[in-house]
Design an enzyme around this catalytic site. Structure first.
Site, PDB file in Angstrom:
ATOM      1  N   GLN A 155       0.775  -0.938  -0.390  1.00 41.94           N
ATOM      2  CA  GLN A 155      -0.198   0.038   0.120  1.00 41.94           C
ATOM      3  C   GLN A 155       0.466   1.377  -0.108  1.00 41.94           C
ATOM      4  O   GLN A 155       0.641   2.317  -0.368  1.00 41.94           O
ATOM      5  CB  GLN A 155      -1.080  -0.195   1.572  1.00 41.94           C
ATOM      6  CG  GLN A 155      -1.705   1.388   1.114  1.00 41.94           C
ATOM      7  CD  GLN A 155      -2.414   0.937   2.659  1.00 41.94           C
ATOM      8  OE1 GLN A 155      -4.288   0.412   2.097  1.00 41.94           O
ATOM      9  NE2 GLN A 155      -2.893   1.562   3.597  1.00 41.94           N
ATOM     10  N   GLU A 199      -3.281   9.005  -1.580  1.00 48.36           N
ATOM     11  CA  GLU A 199      -2.690  10.515  -0.367  1.00 48.36           C
ATOM     12  C   GLU A 199      -1.445  10.833  -1.090  1.00 48.36           C
ATOM     13  O   GLU A 199      -1.218  11.794  -0.923  1.00 48.36           O
ATOM     14  CB  GLU A 199      -1.958   9.242   1.016  1.00 48.36           C
ATOM     15  CG  GLU A 199      -3.249   8.614   1.635  1.00 48.36           C
ATOM     16  CD  GLU A 199      -2.925   7.688   2.701  1.00 48.36           C
ATOM     17  OE1 GLU A 199      -1.162   7.629   2.517  1.00 48.36           O
ATOM     18  OE2 GLU A 199      -3.285   7.318   3.346  1.00 48.36           O
ATOM     19  N   ASP A 235       4.304   0.633   4.541  1.00 47.73           N
ATOM     20  CA  ASP A 235       2.310   0.000   5.228  1.00 47.73           C
ATOM     21  C   ASP A 235       2.408  -0.924   4.384  1.00 47.73           C
ATOM     22  O   ASP A 235       1.803  -0.817   3.519  1.00 47.73           O
ATOM     23  CB  ASP A 235       1.762   1.052   5.276  1.00 47.73           C
ATOM     24  CG  ASP A 235       0.533   0.766   5.753  1.00 47.73           C
ATOM     25  OD1 ASP A 235      -0.030  -0.397   6.524  1.00 47.73           O
ATOM     26  OD2 ASP A 235      -0.406   1.412   6.137  1.00 47.73           O
ATOM     27  N   GLU A 280       4.683  -0.858   8.975  1.00 50.95           N
ATOM     28  CA  GLU A 280       3.118  -1.567   9.420  1.00 50.95           C
ATOM     29  C   GLU A 280       1.980  -2.718   9.221  1.00 50.95           C
ATOM     30  O   GLU A 280       2.194  -2.373   7.498  1.00 50.95           O
ATOM     31  CB  GLU A 280       2.056  -0.204   8.847  1.00 50.95           C
ATOM     32  CG  GLU A 280       1.295   0.208   9.471  1.00 50.95           C
ATOM     33  CD  GLU A 280       0.745   2.345   9.533  1.00 50.95           C
ATOM     34  OE1 GLU A 280       1.348   2.543   9.009  1.00 50.95           O
ATOM     35  OE2 GLU A 280      -0.617   2.278   9.045  1.00 50.95           O
ATOM     36  N   ASP A 305      -1.991  -0.772  12.880  1.00 52.27           N
ATOM     37  CA  ASP A 305      -3.124  -0.268  12.869  1.00 52.27           C
ATOM     38  C   ASP A 305      -4.292  -1.541  11.759  1.00 52.27           C
ATOM     39  O   ASP A 305      -5.077  -0.594  13.296  1.00 52.27           O
ATOM     40  CB  ASP A 305      -3.101   0.853  10.633  1.00 52.27           C
ATOM     41  CG  ASP A 305      -3.181   1.833  10.206  1.00 52.27           C
ATOM     42  OD1 ASP A 305      -4.330   1.456  10.896  1.00 52.27           O
ATOM     43  OD2 ASP A 305      -3.884   1.653   9.182  1.00 52.27           O
ATOM     44  N   LYS A 330      -4.867   6.134  14.798  1.00 50.25           N
ATOM     45  CA  LYS A 330      -6.553   7.158  14.381  1.00 50.25           C
ATOM     46  C   LYS A 330      -7.325   7.838  15.008  1.00 50.25           C
ATOM     47  O   LYS A 330      -8.237   6.867  15.381  1.00 50.25           O
ATOM     48  CB  LYS A 330      -6.753   6.285  12.989  1.00 50.25           C
ATOM     49  CG  LYS A 330      -5.341   6.365  12.151  1.00 50.25           C
ATOM     50  CD  LYS A 330      -5.954   5.808  11.364  1.00 50.25           C
ATOM     51  CE  LYS A 330      -5.253   5.304   9.919  1.00 50.25           C
ATOM     52  NZ  LYS A 330      -5.280   4.080   9.255  1.00 50.25           N
ATOM     53  N   ARG A 359      -6.329   9.413   7.508  1.00 50.87           N
ATOM     54  CA  ARG A 359      -7.211   8.006   6.507  1.00 50.87           C
ATOM     55  C   ARG A 359      -6.466   8.847   4.848  1.00 50.87           C
ATOM     56  O   ARG A 359      -6.163   9.881   4.335  1.00 50.87           O
ATOM     57  CB  ARG A 359      -8.632   8.036   6.626  1.00 50.87           C
ATOM     58  CG  ARG A 359      -8.681   8.099   8.652  1.00 50.87           C
ATOM     59  CD  ARG A 359      -7.920   7.294   8.976  1.00 50.87           C
ATOM     60  NE  ARG A 359      -9.009   5.534   8.146  1.00 50.87           N
ATOM     61  CZ  ARG A 359      -8.997   4.730   8.610  1.00 50.87           C
ATOM     62  NH1 ARG A 359      -9.789   5.362  10.256  1.00 50.87           N
ATOM     63  NH2 ARG A 359      -9.199   3.894   8.384  1.00 50.87           N
ATOM     64  N   SER A 360      -7.278   7.857   4.212  1.00 52.39           N
ATOM     65  CA  SER A 360      -6.836   7.700   2.756  1.00 52.39           C
ATOM     66  C   SER A 360      -8.518   9.309   1.986  1.00 52.39           C
ATOM     67  O   SER A 360      -7.724   9.952   1.247  1.00 52.39           O
ATOM     68  CB  SER A 360      -6.562   6.560   2.351  1.00 52.39           C
ATOM     69  OG  SER A 360      -7.447   5.796   2.494  1.00 52.39           O
ATOM     70  N   LYS A 381       1.787  10.006   9.829  1.00 54.40           N
ATOM     71  CA  LYS A 381       1.298   9.559   8.650  1.00 54.40           C
ATOM     72  C   LYS A 381       0.237  10.887   7.654  1.00 54.40           C
ATOM     73  O   LYS A 381      -0.643  11.606   8.728  1.00 54.40           O
ATOM     74  CB  LYS A 381       0.879   8.712   8.450  1.00 54.40           C
ATOM     75  CG  LYS A 381       1.879   7.494   8.793  1.00 54.40           C
ATOM     76  CD  LYS A 381       1.342   6.242   8.924  1.00 54.40           C
ATOM     77  CE  LYS A 381       1.192   5.753   7.608  1.00 54.40           C
ATOM     78  NZ  LYS A 381       0.549   4.506   7.073  1.00 54.40           N
TER      79      LYS A 381
HETATM   80  P1  PGA Z   1      -7.013   3.757   4.734  1.00 49.29           P
HETATM   81  O1  PGA Z   1      -5.148   3.790   4.692  1.00 49.29           O
HETATM   82  O2  PGA Z   1      -6.913   4.682   5.748  1.00 49.29           O
HETATM   83  O3  PGA Z   1      -7.265   3.745   4.133  1.00 49.29           O
HETATM   84  O4  PGA Z   1      -7.198   2.753   5.799  1.00 49.29           O
HETATM   85  C1  PGA Z   1      -4.412   4.389   6.011  1.00 49.29           C
HETATM   86  C2  PGA Z   1      -3.386   3.097   6.751  1.00 49.29           C
HETATM   87  O5  PGA Z   1      -3.408   1.684   6.147  1.00 49.29           O
HETATM   88  O6  PGA Z   1      -2.593   3.130   6.924  1.00 49.29           O
HETATM   89 ZN    ZN Z   2      -1.758   1.448   7.874  1.00 48.61          ZN
END
Ligand code: PGA
Ligand code: ZN
Length: 414
Positions: A155, A199, A235, A280, A305, A330, A359-360, A381
Site C-alpha cells: 500500500q 494520498e 505499510d 506497519e 494499524d 487514528k 486517513r486516505s 502520517k
Molecule cells: P486508510 O489507509 O485510511 O485507507 O485506512 C491508511 C493506512 O492504512 O494507514
Molecule cells: Zn495502515
C-alpha cells in the site's frame, strides 16, 4: 470558560468525494470550532463504524435529535463529551450514532475550546509538554487499496527524513524525494501519466520489488544516504492481502502467494535489505503471534494499524502477545477524542511509539498535527501531496513559531 453554547451538523464531502458529517461547535457564544470526519479505504474490521447503518444522512439526523444534550458542556474536557456520547450510544463501535459524529463533535469542541482559552490545541490537550515534532512519514509511492490495477500490492512506501534539522527541512526532504521518485519512474516508464493514489503517492505500473528498488535508487540520485539522511518504511496493510480461506498473503498484481511464515521472512528480509525504520501491519489484523515474531526480530518500529485500531482493548491483547512496539493513532478508529487520548496514554504506559495518522479519505482540517504533538508521537502520517495533506503539514510549520516545540523526535529510544 469554554461552555458549549451551540452545535450544528451538516453533510460535507471528503477528499474522495464521499459524504462526511461536519460539526460546528460554538463556545461562549462566539468561538467556533469545526471538524469533519475522515474515512479509510483499508479499514480495520475492528474499528468504529463511520455511520449508523452505513448512512451519513441517518447519522446526521440522529445527531440533530440529540444535539441539545451537548449544550452547556465544558468543551475543553473531552471526557464530558465522551460521557454524553456514550449515554446515547453504548455499542462498542458506535453503531447507533456513527463514529463520524463522535469524531467531528469531539474535535470541533476542542478547537472551539482552544479559541475560548486562547491556547493552541496541542497545549490545551497537554499543558505540560515536553513537546517535540514527529517525523513526517511521506508516502512517495504506493498501490494496494489506494490506487488502481497495475500498481504495487504494497500500500505505501514511506520516507522518513532522519537527517532533517527542523520540521520545515524534514518536509522539504520528503518533497524532494517525491520529486526524485517521479523522475525515476519516468526513466523506466516512458508512458507514465503521473497518476497518484489517494494520498498523493505516485501510483506507477510497477511490482513491489521494482517499486522498492526504484525508491531506494531515487534517494541515492538525490545525493542522500539511505538509512541515514532518508530512511524507508512500508505499510503492508497486510489484511488487504490476506486470503482467509487459502490462508495465504496474495500479492495478486505480482502473481505471488506467501504463507504466513513466508510473509514473516519476506518482511524481515525487506527490513534488512532496505534498512527500514518502520513497518506497519506486516501481518493481517488478527495475527498477533505473527506480528510478535516480526517485532521480536526487527530492529525498527513495528506498528499496528488495522491490528490495534486505536483501541485500548486491542492494545492490551497485542502487549500480552508481544506484538507491535508502535501504534497508529487514528482518532476516527477510536470514535471520540477522549478514547483516542486514552489509547495514547496506554501506549505510553507500555512504551509503544505512537504514530498519529490521517486517513486516505481526508478533510482539509489540520487538527491531527496538534494531536501528534500533544501525544508525543514519534511520527505523523499525512500522505504527501494534495490540499488535505498539505493542510496538516503546513500546520506543523506554523507550530514551529511557538518556540515551545523542541526539534524532531528521537527514534533511537523506541
Ligand atoms: P486508510 O489507509 O485510511 O485507507 O485506512 C491508511 C493506512 O492504512 O494507514
Ligand atoms: Zn495502515
Amino acid at each position: 470558560m469554554s461552555v458549549i453554547t451551540s452545535v450544528k451538523g451538516r453533510l460535507v464531502f471528503n477528499s474522495r468525494g464521499s459524504k462526511s458529517v461536519e460539526i460546528d461547535v460554538i463556545t461562549d457564544n462566539q468561538f467556533i470550532g469545526r471538524a469533519s470526519s475522515p474515512s479509510g479505504a483499508s479499514v480495520g474490521s475492528h474499528e468504529v463504524v463511520s455511520f449508523a447503518k452505513n448512512d451519513p444522512e441517518l447519522s446526521l439526523k440522529l445527531f440533530n435529535s440529540y444535539s441539545r444534550k451537548f449544550i452547556g458542556l465544558d468543551a475543553k474536557d473531552p471526557k464530558t463529551i465522551f460521557d454524553v456520547l456514550r449515554s446515547i450510544d453504548t455499542t462498542e463501535t458506535y453503531e447507533k450514532i456513527g463514529g463520524a459524529v463522535a469524531y467531528s463533535l469531539s474535535i470541533a469542541a476542542i478547537e472551539a475550546a482552544s479559541k475560548s482559552e486562547n491556547l493552541p490545541m496541542f497545549r490545551l490537550l497537554n499543558p505540560n509538554g515536553p513537546y517535540q515534532f514527529p517525523f513526517p512519514l511521506g508516502n512517495v509511492l504506493g498501490g494496494g487499496a489506494h490506487a488502481g490495477p497495475g500498481t504495487p500490492d504494497i500500500q505505501e512506501i514511506l520516507v522518513c527524513p532522519l537527517g532533517a534539522n527542523s520540521i520545515f527541512n524534514a518536509l522539504e526532504m520528503n518533497f524532494k524525494i517525491h520529486g526524485e521518485v517521479k523522475k525515476a519512474i519516468e526513466r523506466v516508464d516512458k508512458k507514465f501519466t503521473y497518476g497518484r493514489g489517494d494520498e498523493g503517492a505516485w501510483a506507477p505500473s510497477l511490482n513491489n520489488d521494482q517499486a522498492l528498488t526504484l525508491v531506494a535508487d531515487a534517494i541515492d540520485k538525490a545525493g542522500l544516504r539511505l538509512g541515514k539522511d532518508i530512511a524507508l518504511g512500508i505499510d503492508f496493510a497486510a489484511s488487504s492481502l490476506w486470503d482467509k480461506t487459502g490462508k495465504t498473503y496474495n500479492y495478486r498484481r505480482q502473481g505471488i502467494s506467501r504463507t504466513a511464515e513466508e510473509q514473516i521472512q519476506f518482511v524481515l528480509e525487506l527490513i534488512k535489505k532496505y534498512d527500514l525504520v518502520y513497518v506497519e501491519d506486516p501481518l493481517h489484523e488478527d495475527d498477533f503471534e505473527g506480528i510478535a515474531k516480526v517485532t521480536k526480530t526487527a530492529e525498527c518500529i513495528v506498528a499496528g494499524d488495522d491490528m490495534l485500531v486505536t483501541s485500548a482493548k486491542r492494545l492490551e491483547i497485542a502487549a500480552a502477545s508481544g506484538a507491535c512496539n508502535g501504534a497508529i493513532l487514528k482518532v476516527n478508529q477510536a470514535g471520540s477524542l477522549y478514547e483516542a487520548l486514552n489509547f495514547s496514554r496506554e501506549c505510553k504506559a507500555r512504551r509503544m511509539s505512537i504514530i498519529t495518522s490521517h486517513r486516505s479519505g481526508e478533510s482539509i482540517d489540520p487538527h491531527i498535527s496538534h494531536i501528534a504533538i500533544a501525544t508525543s508521537s514519534k511520527m505523523i502520517k499525512t500522505g504527501i501531496l494534495g490540499g488535505e495533506r498539505i493542510a496538516k503539514l503546513n500546520e506543523l510549520v506554523r507550530l514551529s513559531e511557538y518556540g515551545l516545540i523542541e526539534g524532531l523526535a528521537e527514534l533511537s529510544n523506541t
